[in-house]
Scaffold this motif. Structure first.
Motif, short mmCIF file in Angstrom:
data_model
loop_
_atom_site.label_atom_id
_atom_site.label_comp_id
_atom_site.label_asym_id
_atom_site.label_seq_id
_atom_site.Cartn_x
_atom_site.Cartn_y
_atom_site.Cartn_z
N SER A 57 -14.75 11.38 -10.29
CA SER A 57 -15.69 11.86 -11.18
C SER A 57 -16.39 10.86 -11.62
O SER A 57 -17.36 10.82 -12.66
CB SER A 57 -15.39 13.05 -12.06
N GLY A 58 -15.92 9.49 -11.50
CA GLY A 58 -16.48 8.51 -12.22
C GLY A 58 -16.00 7.97 -13.37
O GLY A 58 -16.47 7.08 -14.07
N ARG A 59 -14.83 8.57 -13.75
CA ARG A 59 -14.25 8.14 -15.24
C ARG A 59 -13.63 6.79 -15.22
O ARG A 59 -12.93 6.24 -14.53
CB ARG A 59 -13.14 9.23 -15.49
N THR A 60 -14.19 6.02 -16.24
CA THR A 60 -14.00 4.63 -16.37
C THR A 60 -12.26 4.49 -16.53
O THR A 60 -11.79 5.17 -17.14
CB THR A 60 -14.51 3.88 -17.62
N GLY A 61 -11.83 3.63 -15.64
CA GLY A 61 -10.25 3.22 -15.81
C GLY A 61 -9.60 3.97 -15.00
O GLY A 61 -8.47 3.44 -14.67
N ALA A 62 -9.89 5.24 -14.43
CA ALA A 62 -8.80 6.04 -13.45
C ALA A 62 -8.59 5.37 -12.05
O ALA A 62 -7.51 5.44 -11.74
CB ALA A 62 -9.89 7.44 -13.31
N GLY A 63 -9.67 4.48 -11.63
CA GLY A 63 -9.38 3.96 -10.36
C GLY A 63 -8.26 2.73 -10.79
O GLY A 63 -7.28 2.74 -9.53
N SER A 64 -7.99 2.08 -11.61
CA SER A 64 -7.16 1.13 -11.80
C SER A 64 -5.64 1.80 -11.90
O SER A 64 -4.61 1.30 -11.27
CB SER A 64 -7.32 0.28 -12.81
N HIS A 65 -5.62 2.87 -12.56
CA HIS A 65 -4.19 3.58 -12.68
C HIS A 65 -4.09 4.12 -11.41
O HIS A 65 -2.87 4.29 -10.75
CB HIS A 65 -4.40 4.80 -13.66
N LEU A 66 -4.85 4.86 -10.46
CA LEU A 66 -4.98 5.36 -9.33
C LEU A 66 -4.33 4.24 -8.34
O LEU A 66 -3.63 4.48 -7.54
CB LEU A 66 -5.98 5.81 -8.50
N TYR A 67 -4.70 2.83 -8.44
CA TYR A 67 -4.40 1.89 -7.54
C TYR A 67 -2.88 1.45 -7.97
O TYR A 67 -2.30 1.09 -7.15
CB TYR A 67 -5.11 0.39 -7.96
N ARG A 68 -2.42 1.72 -9.02
CA ARG A 68 -1.18 1.37 -9.40
C ARG A 68 -0.11 2.50 -8.34
O ARG A 68 0.93 1.95 -7.85
CB ARG A 68 -0.73 1.60 -10.66
N LEU A 69 -0.53 3.61 -8.22
CA LEU A 69 0.27 4.82 -7.56
C LEU A 69 0.22 4.27 -6.17
O LEU A 69 1.21 4.32 -5.46
CB LEU A 69 -0.27 5.99 -8.00
N ILE A 70 -1.00 3.85 -5.48
CA ILE A 70 -1.12 3.43 -4.31
C ILE A 70 -0.12 2.23 -3.96
O ILE A 70 0.60 2.10 -2.94
CB ILE A 70 -2.75 3.02 -3.81
N SER A 71 -0.42 1.22 -4.90
CA SER A 71 0.52 -0.03 -4.49
C SER A 71 2.06 0.35 -4.55
O SER A 71 3.05 -0.24 -4.06
CB SER A 71 0.05 -1.01 -5.49
N THR A 72 2.27 1.19 -5.53
CA THR A 72 3.85 1.57 -5.50
C THR A 72 4.37 2.43 -4.47
O THR A 72 5.40 2.21 -3.74
CB THR A 72 3.81 2.47 -6.89
N GLU A 73 3.53 3.29 -3.91
CA GLU A 73 3.74 3.98 -2.73
C GLU A 73 3.86 3.22 -1.55
O GLU A 73 4.88 3.19 -0.76
CB GLU A 73 2.61 5.05 -2.30
N LEU A 74 2.91 1.96 -1.38
CA LEU A 74 2.98 1.28 -0.32
C LEU A 74 4.26 0.34 -0.30
O LEU A 74 4.95 -0.02 0.58
CB LEU A 74 1.76 0.30 -0.30
N TRP A 75 4.56 -0.22 -1.53
CA TRP A 75 5.82 -0.97 -1.67
C TRP A 75 7.16 -0.17 -1.42
O TRP A 75 7.94 -0.60 -0.44
CB TRP A 75 5.89 -1.33 -3.38
N MET A 76 6.89 0.97 -1.71
CA MET A 76 8.42 1.90 -1.36
C MET A 76 8.37 2.02 0.08
O MET A 76 9.38 2.12 0.86
CB MET A 76 8.08 3.17 -2.15
N ARG A 77 7.11 2.46 0.91
CA ARG A 77 7.07 2.53 2.05
C ARG A 77 7.67 1.08 2.94
O ARG A 77 8.24 1.46 3.80
CB ARG A 77 5.88 2.93 2.63
N SER A 78 7.28 0.04 2.67
CA SER A 78 7.27 -1.20 3.01
C SER A 78 8.79 -1.73 3.05
O SER A 78 9.34 -2.42 3.74
CB SER A 78 6.28 -2.13 2.60
N CYS A 79 9.20 -1.51 1.78
CA CYS A 79 10.42 -2.24 1.21
C CYS A 79 11.69 -1.40 1.18
O CYS A 79 12.80 -2.02 1.03
CB CYS A 79 10.21 -3.30 0.14
N LEU A 80 11.66 -0.12 0.85
CA LEU A 80 12.71 0.54 0.84
C LEU A 80 13.02 1.63 1.69
O LEU A 80 14.17 2.30 1.96
CB LEU A 80 12.55 1.39 -0.87
#
Length: 622
Positions: free
Chosen positions: A599-622
């Motif tokens: 919906s274009g809410r300011t700041g939501a994208g950066s928080h979403l990126y945190r979840l994405i990067s955490t997911e990718l780390w868990m898949r790659s390293c754990l």
């Protein structure tokens, strides 16, 4: 610049094969050479990226024949030539041209006090048979990484956790507190935790000794930030600019010492342009300047990079960070970082480092560290403005505050100035907003309850009190803890992924100490951020860059890519049956955050990126 690995164990004879395999995991950090020292229970391994003394004489582990001491070292000691001459006066005879030998002999001559003489970035370990101990140390700011564990079968350390995980597969499990602090509060490496339970980081500005017989690990702090200056006669503005210029020029000159070509990452912003200007002032010849751009019309800061290079007849090398395969690249990045990350700037940086390596430029100077010392982010300007408003009791004061406001609106846009002003005026709203609209709201109740209970039981470490003004106090928090450690982590990981050495002139400890000794007015003045750096740029003929008012940071389109096709990529990663993030997050919370972003809410994208990067780390390293 290299990769190091060490293992202190009861018997190394049956562990050498595992050790060699673990060392090979660090090949990207040092593709030029490798070596292992086996000292009957002491294993030291090294992967070498040859930058100083390219001959075989620089091979590591390096030993001193007289004492039997052996060193593995990752980093650079920029003032090694000066230290070498000082050690010669003490009777030392050198067999190589490397800074590694200087570091080893400095330890043998001065012990731990040698650290105070070093100007550089380092993580190293020295086996000292005379003391039956391993001496380890990390640079003042933690530019170079150092991970260790003493929980399983002895004491071990490495440049990256993945090497320790090869030795101890049972450690391949997440540290829930580190994950919580990252997702809930956006904090990376604010304490001694890595993202793996049982693997710690050696804190910046510390050394430690591990005694072989007693198995005791003793940690000691050798450096801290300076207090504010209490000079009876403070510097006038021109004196301040001159002092800053001298320190900065020397910091760049020292980091230009190399036996391989040295280039620069250039955005055309204040920081990287200042590094370029200093470099071109004191050296002859072409310099490779790498600038990030994107496909289509989005050229990033390529235009400003051309302005910065124009006085020197250079043309920046534009490196495209295209959308093709971006998720696959982010997954590779996660493996190299051994952790999630809060900035999508890792994506264009990956392509820059890759291009530099392909073009044979193995050392790059970067502008990292200036924002957190000179007040480049909006929160510092708003704190300064708030202080001005509180002191305003006259028409002249009101007029000055209004002029500062207008100037800041030219740097950060009116909307951002208002939002950041409210954020600093009502700091409690930040925490409330994070809990109601950020990554925190996606966390499951059980996970939050479990971790928050553990955090309440922790006794907070007593922090040193400084007599800083309000702006400098915030700078100290961000430089030492809240922001910069995470940025340094990903800068090291991404550069070393491509066997490129990243050097940071703004992290010269003499310059950092100078910037923290002097107060707010040299950083934010009359609504202008990074005041002393802008004056430096005026001095060196970069007037157009000095007057830049737009603060773009390191712009990337990654957050907009997350919204494409109604967030299909996000749904596939975070809401599929294979999702790993469900260990921490509820499906409903993720969907809510994604919808806020769409919906274009300011700041939501950066928080979403945190979840994405955490997911990718868990898949790659754990």
């Amino acid at each position: 610049m290299c990769g190091i690995l060490g293992w202190v164990t009861t018997d190394s004879s049956d562990k050498l094969e595992y050790f060699e395999q673990a060392l090979d995991v660090l090949t990207h950090r040092g593709p030029d050479d490798s070596g292992i020292f086996d000292g009957q229970g002491i294993l030291l391994g090294h992967r070498r990226l040859s930058i100083i003394d390219l001959s075989s004489a620089g091979h590591q582990p390096m030993r001193d024949d007289k004492s039997g001491a052996a060193i593995v070292f990752n980093g650079e000691i920029y003032n090694y030539l000066e230290l070498r001459e000082e050690l010669k006066l003490e009777g030392h005879v050198f067999l190589t041209e490397s800074d590694t030998e200087v570091l080893l002999r400095a330890y043998l001559e001065w012990g731990a006090s040698a650290l105070n003489k070093l100007n550089g970035m380092w993580a190293f370990a020295i086996w000292d048979p005379t003391k039956q101990s391993v001496f380890i140390a990390r640079d003042r700011f933690g530019i170079k990484p150092f991970y260790y564990t003493d929980e399983i079968n002895g004491f071990a350390f490495a440049s990256e956790p993945k090497a320790l995980l090869e030795l101890f597969p049972e450690l391949r499990k997440p540290d829930d507190i580190a994950v919580y602090k990252f997702l809930a509060e956006g904090l990376l490496y604010t304490d001694e935790r890595s993202f793996y339970d049982g693997i710690n980081t050696l804190p910046p500005g510390h050394f430690a000794e591990y005694q072989i017989e007693t198995k005791q690990f003793r940690l000691t702090k050798y450096w801290d930030y300076p207090d504010a200056s209490v000079e009876s006669e403070p510097l006038n503005r021109q004196e301040a600019v001159n002092e800053f210029s001298n320190l900065f020029n020397d910091a760049v000159a020292l980091r230009d010492r190399s036996d391989v070509p040295v280039g620069i990452t250039l955005s055309g912003g204040l920081d990287s342009t200042a590094v370029l200007a200093a470099l071109m002032q004191q050296s002859i010849g072409e310099r490779s300047c790498f600038t990030s751009v994107y496909g289509g019309k989005d050229k990033g800061e390529a235009g400003w990079a051309k302005v910065a290079t124009q006085p020197y007849g250079e043309r920046p090398i534009e490196v495209e960070a295209s959308k093709a395969g971006w998720i696959d690249t982010l997954q590779k990045i996660s493996w190299h970082m051994d952790a999630p990350g809060y900035s999508p700037a890792v994506y264009p940086l990956w392509h820059l480092m890759q291009e530099a390596r392909e073009k044979g430029v193995y050392v790059l100077l970067e502008g990292q560290g200036a924002d957190e010392a000179l007040g480049g982010y909006p929160q510092y300007a708003m704190l300064s403005l708030l202080g001005m408003v509180k002191k305003t009791l006259s028409w002249a004061g009101v007029k000055g505050a209004f002029q500062s406001w207008n100037r800041l609106c030219g740097t950060f846009t009116s909307r951002w100035v208002i939002l950041w002003f409210l954020r600093e005026l009502f700091p409690g709203l930040v925490k409330l907003n994070r809990r109601r609209a950020g990554a925190y709201m996606t966390l499951s109740r059980d996970f939050k309850t479990s971790v928050e209970k553990k955090l309440k039981q922790k006794v907070p470490r007593k922090k040193r009190e400084f007599s800083y003004d309000q702006v400098t106090q915030r700078l100290y928090q961000d430089h030492s803890s809240n922001i910069l450690p995470g940025l340094l982590h990903y800068a090291d990981a991404i550069s070393m992924a491509h066997s490129v050495e990243s050097r940071l002139p703004f992290m010269d400890y003499r310059l950092v100490e100078w910037m923290f000794r002097h107060g707010e007015s040299l950083k934010i003045y009359e609504g202008q951020t990074k005041w002393v750096l802008r004056k430096y740029l005026n001095q060196v003929g970069q007037n157009k860059i000095a007057e830049r008012q737009d603060k773009l940071g390191y712009p990337t389109p990654v957050e907009s890519w997350l919204a494409e096709n109604n967030g299909a990529m996000v749904r596939n990663l975070l809401l599929s049956p294979e999702s790993q993030i469900k260990r921490y997050c509820d499906k409903e919370g993720i969907e809510k955050l994604l919808n806020r972003h769409l919906s274009g809410r300011t700041g939501a994208g950066s928080h979403l990126y945190r979840l994405i990067s955490t997911e990718l780390w868990m898949r790659s390293c754990l």
